[in-house]
Design a protein around this motif. Structure first.
Motif, PDB file in Angstrom:
ATOM      1  N   GLN A 171      -0.142  -0.545  -3.611  1.00 46.34           N
ATOM      2  CA  GLN A 171       0.494  -0.255  -2.297  1.00 46.34           C
ATOM      3  C   GLN A 171       1.826   0.463  -2.294  1.00 46.34           C
ATOM      4  O   GLN A 171       2.387   0.245  -3.364  1.00 46.34           O
ATOM      5  CB  GLN A 171       0.739  -1.389  -1.248  1.00 46.34           C
ATOM      6  CG  GLN A 171      -0.555  -2.495  -1.046  1.00 46.34           C
ATOM      7  CD  GLN A 171      -1.481  -1.357   0.130  1.00 46.34           C
ATOM      8  OE1 GLN A 171      -1.034  -1.012   0.960  1.00 46.34           O
ATOM      9  NE2 GLN A 171      -2.729  -1.397  -0.513  1.00 46.34           N
ATOM     10  N   LEU A 172       2.010   1.323  -1.520  1.00 41.68           N
ATOM     11  CA  LEU A 172       3.151   2.321  -1.374  1.00 41.68           C
ATOM     12  C   LEU A 172       4.596   1.472  -1.387  1.00 41.68           C
ATOM     13  O   LEU A 172       5.402   2.177  -1.947  1.00 41.68           O
ATOM     14  CB  LEU A 172       3.031   3.462  -0.205  1.00 41.68           C
ATOM     15  CG  LEU A 172       2.151   4.687  -0.362  1.00 41.68           C
ATOM     16  CD1 LEU A 172       2.280   5.364   1.082  1.00 41.68           C
ATOM     17  CD2 LEU A 172       2.751   5.309  -1.491  1.00 41.68           C
ATOM     18  N   GLN A 173       4.601   0.390  -1.025  1.00 40.92           N
ATOM     19  CA  GLN A 173       5.659  -0.136  -0.993  1.00 40.92           C
ATOM     20  C   GLN A 173       6.288  -0.577  -2.576  1.00 40.92           C
ATOM     21  O   GLN A 173       7.248  -1.018  -2.725  1.00 40.92           O
ATOM     22  CB  GLN A 173       5.690  -1.570  -0.007  1.00 40.92           C
ATOM     23  CG  GLN A 173       4.648  -2.659  -0.565  1.00 40.92           C
ATOM     24  CD  GLN A 173       3.355  -2.448   0.376  1.00 40.92           C
ATOM     25  OE1 GLN A 173       3.119  -1.144   0.573  1.00 40.92           O
ATOM     26  NE2 GLN A 173       3.034  -3.652   0.554  1.00 40.92           N
ATOM     27  N   HIS A 174       5.322  -0.665  -3.265  1.00 42.87           N
ATOM     28  CA  HIS A 174       5.306  -0.791  -4.791  1.00 42.87           C
ATOM     29  C   HIS A 174       5.796   0.320  -5.533  1.00 42.87           C
ATOM     30  O   HIS A 174       5.883   0.325  -6.790  1.00 42.87           O
ATOM     31  CB  HIS A 174       4.369  -1.526  -5.541  1.00 42.87           C
ATOM     32  CG  HIS A 174       4.112  -3.114  -4.630  1.00 42.87           C
ATOM     33  ND1 HIS A 174       2.864  -3.558  -4.404  1.00 42.87           N
ATOM     34  CD2 HIS A 174       4.881  -3.990  -4.211  1.00 42.87           C
ATOM     35  CE1 HIS A 174       2.813  -4.472  -3.924  1.00 42.87           C
ATOM     36  NE2 HIS A 174       4.248  -4.747  -3.568  1.00 42.87           N
ATOM     37  N   LEU A 175       5.840   1.359  -5.082  1.00 42.72           N
ATOM     38  CA  LEU A 175       6.101   2.727  -5.671  1.00 42.72           C
ATOM     39  C   LEU A 175       7.296   2.919  -6.342  1.00 42.72           C
ATOM     40  O   LEU A 175       7.499   3.180  -7.469  1.00 42.72           O
ATOM     41  CB  LEU A 175       5.938   3.893  -4.905  1.00 42.72           C
ATOM     42  CG  LEU A 175       6.170   5.296  -5.386  1.00 42.72           C
ATOM     43  CD1 LEU A 175       5.249   5.555  -6.290  1.00 42.72           C
ATOM     44  CD2 LEU A 175       5.956   6.308  -4.094  1.00 42.72           C
ATOM     45  N   GLN A 176       8.385   2.324  -5.588  1.00 45.56           N
ATOM     46  CA  GLN A 176       9.625   2.428  -6.504  1.00 45.56           C
ATOM     47  C   GLN A 176      10.075   1.535  -7.546  1.00 45.56           C
ATOM     48  O   GLN A 176      10.415   2.089  -8.287  1.00 45.56           O
ATOM     49  CB  GLN A 176      10.903   2.177  -5.288  1.00 45.56           C
ATOM     50  CG  GLN A 176      12.257   2.364  -5.959  1.00 45.56           C
ATOM     51  CD  GLN A 176      13.243   2.010  -5.036  1.00 45.56           C
ATOM     52  OE1 GLN A 176      13.023   1.593  -3.882  1.00 45.56           O
ATOM     53  NE2 GLN A 176      14.664   2.443  -5.250  1.00 45.56           N
ATOM     54  N   LYS A 177       9.257   0.406  -7.693  1.00 41.26           N
ATOM     55  CA  LYS A 177       9.316  -0.473  -8.386  1.00 41.26           C
ATOM     56  C   LYS A 177       8.425   0.071  -9.665  1.00 41.26           C
ATOM     57  O   LYS A 177       8.951   0.078 -11.087  1.00 41.26           O
ATOM     58  CB  LYS A 177       8.518  -1.781  -8.206  1.00 41.26           C
ATOM     59  CG  LYS A 177       8.429  -3.112  -9.493  1.00 41.26           C
ATOM     60  CD  LYS A 177       8.032  -4.095  -8.947  1.00 41.26           C
ATOM     61  CE  LYS A 177       7.959  -5.176  -9.983  1.00 41.26           C
ATOM     62  NZ  LYS A 177       7.208  -6.524  -9.665  1.00 41.26           N
ATOM     63  N   ILE A 178       7.512   0.813  -9.635  1.00 38.90           N
ATOM     64  CA  ILE A 178       6.398   1.178 -10.715  1.00 38.90           C
ATOM     65  C   ILE A 178       7.091   2.579 -11.272  1.00 38.90           C
ATOM     66  O   ILE A 178       7.020   2.810 -12.520  1.00 38.90           O
ATOM     67  CB  ILE A 178       5.178   1.136 -10.306  1.00 38.90           C
ATOM     68  CG1 ILE A 178       4.566  -0.292 -10.047  1.00 38.90           C
ATOM     69  CG2 ILE A 178       4.098   1.948 -11.071  1.00 38.90           C
ATOM     70  CD1 ILE A 178       3.137  -0.348  -9.463  1.00 38.90           C
ATOM     71  N   ARG A 179       7.508   3.459 -10.431  1.00 35.16           N
ATOM     72  CA  ARG A 179       7.971   4.579 -10.923  1.00 35.16           C
ATOM     73  C   ARG A 179       9.486   4.913 -10.204  1.00 35.16           C
ATOM     74  O   ARG A 179       9.719   5.537  -9.179  1.00 35.16           O
ATOM     75  CB  ARG A 179       6.979   5.837 -10.387  1.00 35.16           C
ATOM     76  CG  ARG A 179       5.558   5.807 -10.937  1.00 35.16           C
ATOM     77  CD  ARG A 179       5.800   6.437 -12.395  1.00 35.16           C
ATOM     78  NE  ARG A 179       4.704   6.588 -12.831  1.00 35.16           N
ATOM     79  CZ  ARG A 179       3.922   5.563 -13.770  1.00 35.16           C
ATOM     80  NH1 ARG A 179       4.572   4.500 -13.901  1.00 35.16           N
ATOM     81  NH2 ARG A 179       2.953   6.058 -14.586  1.00 35.16           N
ATOM     82  N   PHE A 219      -1.024   4.471  -3.561  1.00 36.43           N
ATOM     83  CA  PHE A 219      -0.768   5.599  -4.686  1.00 36.43           C
ATOM     84  C   PHE A 219      -1.553   5.259  -5.976  1.00 36.43           C
ATOM     85  O   PHE A 219      -1.721   3.919  -6.266  1.00 36.43           O
ATOM     86  CB  PHE A 219       0.700   5.783  -4.841  1.00 36.43           C
ATOM     87  CG  PHE A 219       1.330   4.702  -5.574  1.00 36.43           C
ATOM     88  CD1 PHE A 219       1.536   4.860  -6.991  1.00 36.43           C
ATOM     89  CD2 PHE A 219       1.935   3.464  -4.969  1.00 36.43           C
ATOM     90  CE1 PHE A 219       2.179   3.710  -7.589  1.00 36.43           C
ATOM     91  CE2 PHE A 219       2.304   2.232  -5.694  1.00 36.43           C
ATOM     92  CZ  PHE A 219       2.592   2.536  -6.957  1.00 36.43           C
ATOM     93  N   ALA A 220      -1.840   6.117  -6.603  1.00 34.88           N
ATOM     94  CA  ALA A 220      -2.460   5.952  -7.727  1.00 34.88           C
ATOM     95  C   ALA A 220      -1.560   6.428  -8.963  1.00 34.88           C
ATOM     96  O   ALA A 220      -0.639   7.373  -8.956  1.00 34.88           O
ATOM     97  CB  ALA A 220      -3.527   6.893  -8.088  1.00 34.88           C
ATOM     98  N   TYR A 221      -1.774   5.654 -10.273  1.00 34.56           N
ATOM     99  CA  TYR A 221      -0.731   5.925 -11.292  1.00 34.56           C
ATOM    100  C   TYR A 221      -1.447   5.359 -12.697  1.00 34.56           C
ATOM    101  O   TYR A 221      -2.231   4.773 -12.617  1.00 34.56           O
ATOM    102  CB  TYR A 221       0.650   5.155 -10.995  1.00 34.56           C
ATOM    103  CG  TYR A 221       0.545   3.735 -11.248  1.00 34.56           C
ATOM    104  CD1 TYR A 221       0.827   3.080 -12.399  1.00 34.56           C
ATOM    105  CD2 TYR A 221      -0.197   2.951 -10.436  1.00 34.56           C
ATOM    106  CE1 TYR A 221       0.901   1.736 -12.778  1.00 34.56           C
ATOM    107  CE2 TYR A 221      -0.219   1.222 -10.383  1.00 34.56           C
ATOM    108  CZ  TYR A 221       0.215   0.744 -11.610  1.00 34.56           C
ATOM    109  OH  TYR A 221      -0.115  -0.429 -11.556  1.00 34.56           O
ATOM    110  N   VAL A 222      -0.795   6.009 -13.692  1.00 37.53           N
ATOM    111  CA  VAL A 222      -1.422   5.520 -15.066  1.00 37.53           C
ATOM    112  C   VAL A 222      -0.527   4.311 -15.335  1.00 37.53           C
ATOM    113  O   VAL A 222       0.532   4.645 -15.707  1.00 37.53           O
ATOM    114  CB  VAL A 222      -1.500   6.673 -15.877  1.00 37.53           C
ATOM    115  CG1 VAL A 222      -1.979   6.257 -17.212  1.00 37.53           C
ATOM    116  CG2 VAL A 222      -2.218   8.112 -15.623  1.00 37.53           C
ATOM    117  N   ASN A 223      -1.268   3.122 -15.718  1.00 36.71           N
ATOM    118  CA  ASN A 223      -0.607   1.950 -16.101  1.00 36.71           C
ATOM    119  C   ASN A 223      -0.348   2.142 -17.604  1.00 36.71           C
ATOM    120  O   ASN A 223      -1.434   2.404 -18.471  1.00 36.71           O
ATOM    121  CB  ASN A 223      -1.589   0.938 -15.848  1.00 36.71           C
ATOM    122  CG  ASN A 223      -1.129  -0.628 -16.231  1.00 36.71           C
ATOM    123  OD1 ASN A 223      -0.358  -0.574 -17.271  1.00 36.71           O
ATOM    124  ND2 ASN A 223      -1.198  -1.644 -15.319  1.00 36.71           N
TER     125      ASN A 223
END
Length: 223
Positions: free
Chosen positions: A204-212, A190-194
């Motif tokens: 990686q998608l498994q980190h999506l919940q932590k970041i968003r 996934f892509a996101y704005v840091n």
């Protein structure tokens, strides 16, 4: 003897003075107490205030009555009148912008798939194809075209794909283009704005919940 109930509360906040109107009493009682309040309030120079009617719906005439009263009896001016009440049009707009719009198809070259809210594409986005969404973009397939999430300016949005190999990703006004040289795509990214670098980054998608973490709300809405 019981204390007299007050229907107007004036509070100083970091956004200025907010005048809260009781939402249970009659409008006539509210106007009378508001008149007493503004007559006795001390202000130096023109002071802008926000009037908040809480869960009371104010008609256009009632808004005019409040504005005229404050203008007549005080040096205050109304910056805005706010409330927790949504009009039917506002509720439709809110629903439209906070629901997941799903489609089962391949977005081919030259095609533009545009939605309000979150876009779920069950299929591929081919080179030359474009997905635009005011919210997040989820591609259950290969993302090889253009994805523009949060195109109304929401930098908290993400672009996620089963296979990430886009020609361009945009989130709000941030842009990330594919390199000029050939690179392989990556699965489940996934892509996101840091917020620290203010750049679009991949993870990686498994980190999506932590970041968003707030994306859980999207899943609860039916993704």
């Amino acid at each position: 003897m019981s204390e007299m109930k007050h229907y107007i509360t004036m509070k100083g906040t970091n956004k200025g003075i907010v005048v809260y109107l009781d939402d249970q009493c009659s409008f006539e009682i509210l106007l009378q107490e508001l008149e007493d309040k503004v007559k006795t309030s001390e202000s130096s120079g023109k002071t802008e205030i926000t009037v908040h009617s809480q869960y009371r719906y104010l008609t256009d005439d009632q808004r005019k009555d409040i504005a005229q009263l404050i203008d007549q009896y005080s040096d205050m001016s109304i910056k805005k009148i706010d409330s927790y009440v949504l009009t039917r049009e506002e509720s439709y707009e809110l629903y439209d912008n906070t629901t997941v719009k799903s489609v089962i198809k391949t977005i081919r070259s030259g095609q533009v798939h545009e939605v309000k809210g979150d876009a779920l594409v069950i299929g591929d986005v081919n080179p030359g194809g474009t997905v635009l969404a005011t919210g997040n973009i989820f591609v259950m397939g290969k993302l090889r075209g253009i994805a523009h999430a949060g195109f109304n300016g929401d930098e908290s949005c993400v672009v996620a794909a089963s296979y990430m190999h886009p020609s361009q990703i945009r989130i709000a006004n941030k842009i990330s283009r594919a390199p000029d040289y050939d690179v392989e795509g990556s699965p489940r990214e996934f892509a996101y704005v840091n917020s620290e670098t203010e750049q679009i980054e991949l993870d990686q998608l498994q980190h999506l919940q932590k970041i968003r973490p707030n994306l859980l709300d999207v899943f609860e809405r039916g993704l």
